[in-house]
Design an enzyme around this catalytic site. Structure first.
Site, short mmCIF file in Angstrom:
data_model
loop_
_atom_site.label_atom_id
_atom_site.label_comp_id
_atom_site.label_asym_id
_atom_site.label_seq_id
_atom_site.Cartn_x
_atom_site.Cartn_y
_atom_site.Cartn_z
N ASP A 116 0.87 -1.14 0.03
CA ASP A 116 0.14 0.08 -0.04
C ASP A 116 0.69 1.13 -0.15
O ASP A 116 0.21 2.24 0.47
CB ASP A 116 -0.95 -0.21 1.25
CG ASP A 116 -2.08 -1.15 0.92
OD1 ASP A 116 -2.76 -0.96 0.05
OD2 ASP A 116 -2.48 -1.73 1.78
N ASP A 176 -6.43 -4.07 -5.32
CA ASP A 176 -6.25 -2.79 -5.04
C ASP A 176 -4.97 -2.05 -5.72
O ASP A 176 -4.90 -0.79 -5.62
CB ASP A 176 -6.28 -2.72 -3.32
CG ASP A 176 -7.36 -3.55 -2.91
OD1 ASP A 176 -7.66 -4.87 -3.40
OD2 ASP A 176 -7.69 -3.08 -1.80
#
Length: 399
Positions: A116, A176
């Site tokens: 992330d 994602d």
């Protein structure tokens, strides 16, 4: 050179007239929504000070935390968006203070052993670099890119999402990450080193060919064999089941594809975008705001995920920059994004302003673990505010 990309289903958009029941949003509509959001951002500035919100609210109230979560930069991104809209130097100053925290975090390698890094350094330090060209923000973003490429796996050609690198139980990508790889395209542009770009492209095609199903829905995650790199199976971690379509995952695809198209310019990516977008639009309930998983529809008594709809609006808006006027779906896409954003403004934007409250209500963080169900979440706030700014002006994406 184009890479092999599988062909996915393209459903016709059902009942496209449902998106044209109301007029397009006016500039006044957008300005009013931005003004309301700005008031909440200012309240939250006083509430968080130089700290950060938790990923999701509890009883529509964020708690305060330090800079250790994967979600922290979405608050900083809200500050940069609010600064772009208002020109308020106090907002800019707090955003810059946040970004110095992100420089410290990557320099000291605090809680960064995951994929992330894009979510952490794009709406924060990349945003500051694009807006202000401060050298510290560029330094932080490039350090984050160097950290992200450490998760790249040659066998399979992808960025491993979580866990111990190379371990069979953790050898997977997640959808994602189509947003996170934008950090690598940035690093390649800034440094001239094509290694970042090549890894981003490889990851994109690994995702497009495996985590996206033939019917244009998406798995949340996809496993590969660590010995051979061969595809193994798709499973969920956030969606309802391995066979369902987690709404936010579908939205990550809808947004990640046009962002990557900017660099690849391959027409096959447009068809990929269309397939995923049609699948999403065809499963919206009557009020045009998705349930947390697309397996659910009207009458299911499940929770919505307003953040998924906000992300999808941003993705459709980004792709509309590219589609020619003669594209047969362009007018429907435009109407759909207006209809979805109107629904968010009207029925999902928080109007009960108080310190620590979200901008956007009725999101879902993690249904299976009972976290943030029917609550605000900070990425929902960010993408809602980004969508508003996209409609307000010719906005240059941070991504």
């Amino acid at each position: 050179m184009a890479r092999p990309l599988k062909t996915i289903a393209l459903e016709p958009i059902k009942q496209p007239e449902r998106f044209t029941k109301e007029d397009f949003l006016s500039q006044e509509d957008i300005t009013q929504a931005l003004d309301l959001a700005l008031k909440q951002v200012r309240l939250n500035m006083d509430y968080f000070k130089e700290d950060f919100p938790t990923p999701a609210t509890k009883d529509n109230q964020y708690a305060i935390m330090d800079n250790t979560e994967w979600t922290n930069a979405f608050w900083t991104g809200c500050l940069w968006l609010a600064y772009e809209y208002s020109g308020d130097d106090a907002i800019k100053a707090l955003a810059q203070a946040n970004d110095l925290s992100f420089l410290d975090r990557v320099t000291r390698d605090i809680e960064l052993d995951h994929h992330d890094l894009g979510f952490l350094y794009t709406p924060s330090c990349m945003a500051e670099w694009k807006l202000l060209k401060t050298p510290e923000s560029r330094e932080a973003a490039l350090k984050a890119a160097d950290k992200l490429v450490q998760r790249y796996q040659d066998k399979g050609g992808f960025i491993q999402a979580w866990g111990e690198l190379g371990k069979k139980e953790d050898y997977r990508l997640i959808i994602d990450c189509l947003l996170n790889i934008q950090l690598l395209f940035f690093a390649s542009q800034e440094t001239g080193d094509n290694r970042y770009r090549d890894m981003a492209i490889n990851h994109f095609y690994a995702s497009a060919n495996h985590v996206i199903r033939d019917d244009a829905s998406a798995y949340h995650t996809f496993y590969f064999d660590p010995e051979t790199g061969d595809p193994v199976k798709g499973v969920t971690r956030q969606g309802y089941s391995d066979d369902s379509a987690w709404a936010r995952g579908q939205a990550w695809g809808i947004y990640g594809i046009p962002l990557t198209y900017r660099f690849l310019k391959e027409p096959e990516l447009i068809q990929l975008f269309k397939g995923m977008t049609h699948y999403f639009l065809n499963r919206l309930p009557k009020d045009q705001v998705s349930y947390w998983d697309l397996i659910f529809g009207d009458g299911s008594e499940q929770s919505r995920d307003s953040s998924a709809t906000a992300i999808a609006v941003c993705g459709i808006h980004e792709m509309l920059k590219t589609l020619p006027d003669h594209d047969p779906d362009k007018k429907t896409y435009e109407a759909a994004m207006h209809s979805m954003l109107r629904a968010l403004i009207k029925d999902y934007a928080n109007k009960d302003l108080k310190p620590g409250a979200p901008l956007l209500l009725h999101g879902v963080y993690s249904w299976h673990s009972g976290k943030g169900v029917d609550e605000g979440n900070i990425w929902g706030d960010y993408y809602y505010l980004e969508a508003l700014l996209r409609f307000y002006k010719d906005w240059n994406p941070y991504w």
